[in-house]
Design an enzyme around this catalytic site. Structure first.
Site, mmCIF file in Angstrom:
data_model
loop_
_atom_site.group_PDB
_atom_site.id
_atom_site.type_symbol
_atom_site.label_atom_id
_atom_site.label_comp_id
_atom_site.label_asym_id
_atom_site.label_seq_id
_atom_site.Cartn_x
_atom_site.Cartn_y
_atom_site.Cartn_z
ATOM 1 C CB THR A 39 -0.940 0.014 1.220
ATOM 2 O OG1 THR A 39 -0.158 -0.167 2.407
ATOM 3 C CG2 THR A 39 -1.970 -1.089 1.118
ATOM 4 C CB CYS A 40 4.182 2.089 1.343
ATOM 5 S SG CYS A 40 5.158 0.692 0.759
ATOM 6 C CG MET A 41 6.018 1.360 -2.997
ATOM 7 S SD MET A 41 7.301 0.276 -3.637
ATOM 8 C CE MET A 41 6.683 -1.319 -3.097
#
EC number: 2.3.2.26
Length: 1032
Positions: free
Chosen positions: A999-1001
């Site tokens: 989710t960070c990317m």
């Protein structure tokens, strides 16, 4: 030089050829001029000395002659007029001739003789009943010149004698007609006898008295009398002085009056109507003055002086009783009676309004109630004001002005007279007369808005007059004809280039806005009162065009902030002040109409937007101090929502970048260790310890599962987004007790939160900070807030129309009261409200002493307002205040002011509409062997499109950490969504794996499934597992 032996002095020779005399010519000329001036001064001094000596000799001769005549008078008629009979008043007698010649008001003996003369005059008149024959004998026509002269001199001598001795007679100045024995009563009774309207000399006598400034003498007498103890208690009785005033005042305009025009400086209006609270002292004079013919003469005289800007008012009696304020109060007190007359003309109403406008502009603003003051400070416009010395009116005088100026009968009658022909349409349309009526009413009300308590005057205008309908019909007609009547030609203080719509708009907008506060939904949408929805659509166009003209196209002044309207400034730059005011009230009304449109759409949202907003305007709006930025702050609805969102996100991105650059930190220094089963407590403890500067920085989160083991995964931003969504869901859960749900499942602060949590206010501060942090980082959270709570983020009040979402049953009862045709007092309602929180019932007063104040037909609107205010504003004021403080730690008010409440909800949670899968597909990147045409990718998009909206949101949360997409579309998702191939080959082991995400990317790791069914099954399982980050 050596001595030559010649003792004589040689004459010096000027080789330049000039003589010594010629060299001293300027000095000679100056000396001559001074001698000439000295001789002229001596001549003037001699002439002045001769004049003084001549005057002195003349005065001495007159004094000697007076003494001689006085001795002859006393020898003939006695020291106390004991030898006087009725024949002494006839033309052939020397009695009056001698008395009027030697009389000196300062002489006590002369004063006694005058009083006795007047007493005898009264006796002889009453015994015979014919004062004409008493003065003229048998034939008045033969001796009328002499008789008229003696009568007018006697009348003036009486009032002059009282004036000169007013300090000595202080306690006798305000005597009634029954107190006939006092000297002042006798003198004024004699004046009343000779001023009888039936007598032939009355016109000349009144004219003479006015030339000798009788009203100034009466003013001095009254002011002296009011200082005495008797003057403060003599109220209600008919006074001798009042009777004299009535006879003089009523003579004006009476046929066949031939009195010359009096200098306005010494007129009744300037001298008497400027006496503080004169009608309390002379109530009978008030009744007489209210006669239409009489009051029209004096009020027209005042209006004429105003038009010529003539300064005619006397010196103020004291600082707290300025003359113009006294004149305003006394004029307004009688205007109600004048306007109520059936034959009151338009000219009369125009004169009254013009005088009241002129005087109101010179008043300091009258302080209003605490509630109205707070409301105005957050809602009303602020205008430029210089440092002007403050002064305070006397409370009684202030009450006289405000009570009469905002009296419902006065405002109703004034508007009825002004708008009679306009509203009824019974006569042929007269454009000039209509413009005159509209301009006069607008000028008066504009001055009243700046001076008098707004809430009270607005209520009267909104619900007791036809002002809104009349002004709207006028503006509608002008707009359709593309021709606005020129107000500057009618109103002298407006310059010729002032637009004709300026004054009507500046009055219409606040009154209609006030009316919309109490209009209910059925009236507005279904019954279409007071204006039809079609008219409102046209009104929006007119207001939008006017506002754009005021703020951008042709601004006359720089936008300004400040509260009070300075009347000195209104003289310096009236158009500038009116334009500033118009810009604010038009923007407020448009904003309120936009709220109505958001509740139930009756026109396109684009109707509120200016047609010419372009990229240049947007670039200017970002820079502080520009006019475009001013429009963005004060009239944001003129700018499209997407443009404002871009500005908002740009501002937040700039703030984040400046903080990261200033901190020079490579790694986040704020790291949270959060237990999933204690997420709220851990987040509160750790976030509350951060400073405001730390809150602006990055926060990295590590989750701890139920076993106390840290979950796998490095927080590159995705875990923090997941944390924000979970913490907000937990904190705003109604089960926690800080928030409650409306019937529409919208959240608002729980009024009884203090009964659930001891530190509830600290929690609200934390929740405000939490929501602001989510917005600051660009994270959307799925929290549906009630509109009336979101308005608190904008420092706004809520009104009746916001009540249905909170308590529809209470709203229904209040509407019932509003429309109740019977006697509301019989319902036994009082100004109290019952609170019921967690079974604890408490009764609270809506006003001081409310438990003893019954609701009636007259105050039911106030009751409805107060009940709505209590439920929507008062009950949640503490919780909202602390929430707002926490919120503004990260998001300043200026950023929030760009959006209305409905737009703010979209800003917090994103659009509630279904996701645009096609938009997501167009803005997706591929890696690891996938491309836009790969068969697995085609299957993936087909499966995703077939998902329900709920499952699509689950998918979006699975890959981005948030269930809602970016406000402006997936083009603005940062970083862009990417699908990566999860295995090198389509082996059984590879296709058995579940899809995973980072989710960070915003990354989806998708194995190369062989069939659509398999892909759908695996993907559905992955997005529904909610296994935290262990899955990846």
């Amino acid at each position: 030089m050596f001595f030559s032996g010649d003792p004589s002095t040689r004459k010096r020779v000027d080789l330049g050829g000039r003589s010594t005399k010629e060299r001293d010519a300027p000095k000679l000329l100056e000396q001559t001029r001074m001698e000439r001036n000295r001789r002229l001064l001596q001549k003037q001094q001699n002439a002045a000395a001769l004049k003084i000596q001549k005057f002195f000799r003349g005065r001495r001769s007159v004094a000697i002659e007076r003494s001689k005549v006085r001795r002859e008078f006393c020898e003939t008629y006695g020291n106390n007029c004991q030898n006087v009979d009725r024949n002494c008043f006839e033309p052939g007698s020397s009695f009056l001739r001698q008395l009027l010649f030697f009389f000196k008001a300062q002489n006590s003996g002369d004063f006694v003789i005058l009083v006795e003369t007047c007493r005898l005059l009264k006796i002889f008149t009453h015994s015979n009943g014919d004062i004409l024959s008493l003065f003229s004998g048998l034939d008045y026509s033969a001796e009328h010149n002499l008789v008229d002269f003696r009568v007018k001199k006697l009348a003036f001598t009486c009032i002059d004698a009282i004036h000169h001795n007013r300090d000595r007679l202080r306690d006798q100045l305000l005597v009634t007609t029954e107190e006939a024995s006092t000297s002042t009563a006798i003198l004024m009774e004699a004046m009343s006898l000779v001023l009888d309207p039936k007598l032939p000399w009355v016109c000349k006598t009144v004219s003479y008295l006015q030339k000798r400034h009788i009203f100034q003498l009466v003013r001095d007498i009254v002011i002296t009398a009011k200082e005495s103890p008797r003057g403060q208690t003599m109220i209600g009785s008919i006074l001798s002085l009042e009777r004299v005033l009535i006879l003089v005042v009523t003579h004006v305009g009476r046929e066949p009056c031939c009195c010359p025009v009096v200098d306005p400086r010494w007129s009744f209006s300037s001298m008497i109507l400027t006496i503080p609270l004169i009608w309390q002292l002379f109530p009978n004079l008030k009744v007489v003055f209210a006669n239409p013919n009489l009051s029209q003469h004096y009020i027209h005289q005042m209006a004429f002086c105003i038009q010529k800007d003539t300064h005619v008012l006397p010196t103020d009696t004291s600082a707290e009783f300025p003359g113009y304020a006294c004149l305003l109060g006394n004029t307004l007190e009688t205007a109600n009676v004048v306007l109520s007359q059936p034959d009151c003309s338009l000219d009369m109403a125009v004169d009254i309004a013009s005088v009241a406008t002129f005087l109101l502009e010179r008043l300091p603003p009258v302080k209003s109630s605490e509630r109205e003051s707070k409301q105005s400070s957050s809602e009303e416009d602020d205008m430029l004001i210089d440092d002007i010395p403050e002064f305070v009116l006397n409370k009684t005088l202030e009450q006289q002005i405000t009570t009469n100026a905002i009296d419902s009968r006065f405002l109703l009658q004034l508007t009825n007279v002004l708008f009679h022909q306009v509203s009824l349409g019974t006569q042929p349309y007269d454009e000039e007369k209509e413009a005159r009526a509209i301009g006069t009413a607008s000028s008066f009300l504009y001055a009243a808005f700046n001076t008098l308590p707004l809430e009270r005057i607005m209520t009267v205008l909104a619900y007791r007059t036809e002002l809104v309908i009349v002004l709207w019909n006028y503006m509608k007609r002008c707009h359709e004809n593309q021709k606005w009547s020129s107000m500057p030609n009618l109103l002298a203080y407006l310059p010729g280039d002032a637009p004709g719509w300026l004054l009507p708009l500046v009055v219409f907008c606040p009154v209609y806005k006030h009316m919309l506060m109490i209009v209910d939904n059925e009236e507005f949408y279904e019954r279409e009162k007071p204006l039809s929805l079609q008219d409102i659509r046209l009104l929006i166009i007119i207001l939008k065009q006017a506002l754009w003209q005021l703020l951008w196209v042709n601004p006359l002044t720089q936008p300004s902030t400040g509260k009070s309207v300075s009347n000195n400034l209104s003289k310096k730059n009236p158009v500038g002040l009116i334009q500033n005011r118009a810009g604010v009230v038009v923007a407020e009304l448009l904003s309120q109409l936009q709220d109505w449109n958001n509740r139930q759409q009756f026109t396109s949202s684009s109707d509120f937007q200016a047609d010419t907003v372009n990229e240049y305007f947007i670039s200017q709006a970002i820079a502080e101090g520009t006019r475009a930025n001013y429009i963005l702050m004060h009239a944001p609805f003129l700018i499209p929502f997407t443009s404002r969102v871009k500005i908002f996100t740009t501002q937040l991105a700039t703030a984040r970048e400046s903080h990261d650059h200033g901190s020079q930190a490579i790694f986040a220094r704020n790291r949270f260790r959060i237990r999933r089963d204690h997420i709220l407590e851990d987040a509160y403890n750790q976030m509350s310890a951060l400073s405001e500067d730390d809150l602006r920085g990055s926060i990295r989160v590590t989750f701890v599962n139920e076993l106390g083991v840290e979950e796998a995964g490095i927080d590159g931003g995705g875990i923090f987004k997941d944390f924000m969504e979970k913490i907000t869901r937990a904190a705003f859960d109604v089960q926690y007790g800080l928030f409650k749900e409306t019937v529409d499942h919208m959240l608002y602060p729980n009024p009884g939160s203090g009964m659930v949590h001891d530190q509830h206010l600290q929690f609200f501060h934390f929740l405000g900070t939490l929501l602001a942090k989510a917005m600051f980082e660009g994270i959307l959270v799925d929290i549906p807030f009630a509109t009336f709570f979101l308005s608190k983020l904008k420092h706004k009040y809520n009104y009746l129309n916001d009540l249905p979402s909170l308590d529809p049953e209470l709203y229904k009862h209040l509407i019932f009261l509003k429309r109740y045709k019977g006697n509301i007092a019989e319902l036994e309602l009082y100004f109290v409200i019952l609170n019921n929180e967690y079974g604890e019932r408490t009764e609270e007063e809506l006003l001081p002493g409310g438990k003893d104040m019954r609701v009636t037909n007259e105050n039911v609107i106030t009751f409805i307002h107060l009940v709505s205010n209590h439920r929507l504003n008062f009950q949640i004021r503490q919780q909202s205040s602390h929430f707002l403080r926490g919120f503004q730690q990260l998001i300043p008010k200026e950023c929030i002011d760009m959006f209305n409440e409905h737009e703010l909800q979209v800003l917090i949670s994103g659009s509630a509409d279904s996701l645009d899968i096609d938009d997501l597909r167009q803005n997706t990147n591929y890696t690891g062997g996938y491309n836009a045409g790969h068969y697995v990718i085609d299957m993936f998009w087909e499966v995703l499109k077939s998902f329900s909206t709920e499952n699509q949101k689950k998918f979006l949360k699975f890959v981005t950490g948030c269930s809602r997409g970016p406000l402006l579309g997936f083009k603005y998702l940062e970083p862009a969504f990417c699908i990566q191939r999860a295995a090198g080959s389509a082996s059984n082991e590879a296709v058995d794996r579940l899809p995973t995400s980072a989710t960070c990317m915003n990354l989806l790791k998708l194995p190369p499934y062989q069939s659509k069914e398999q892909l759908e099954t695996k993907l559905m399982y992955a997005i529904s597992a909610e296994a935290g980050f262990d899955l990846s």
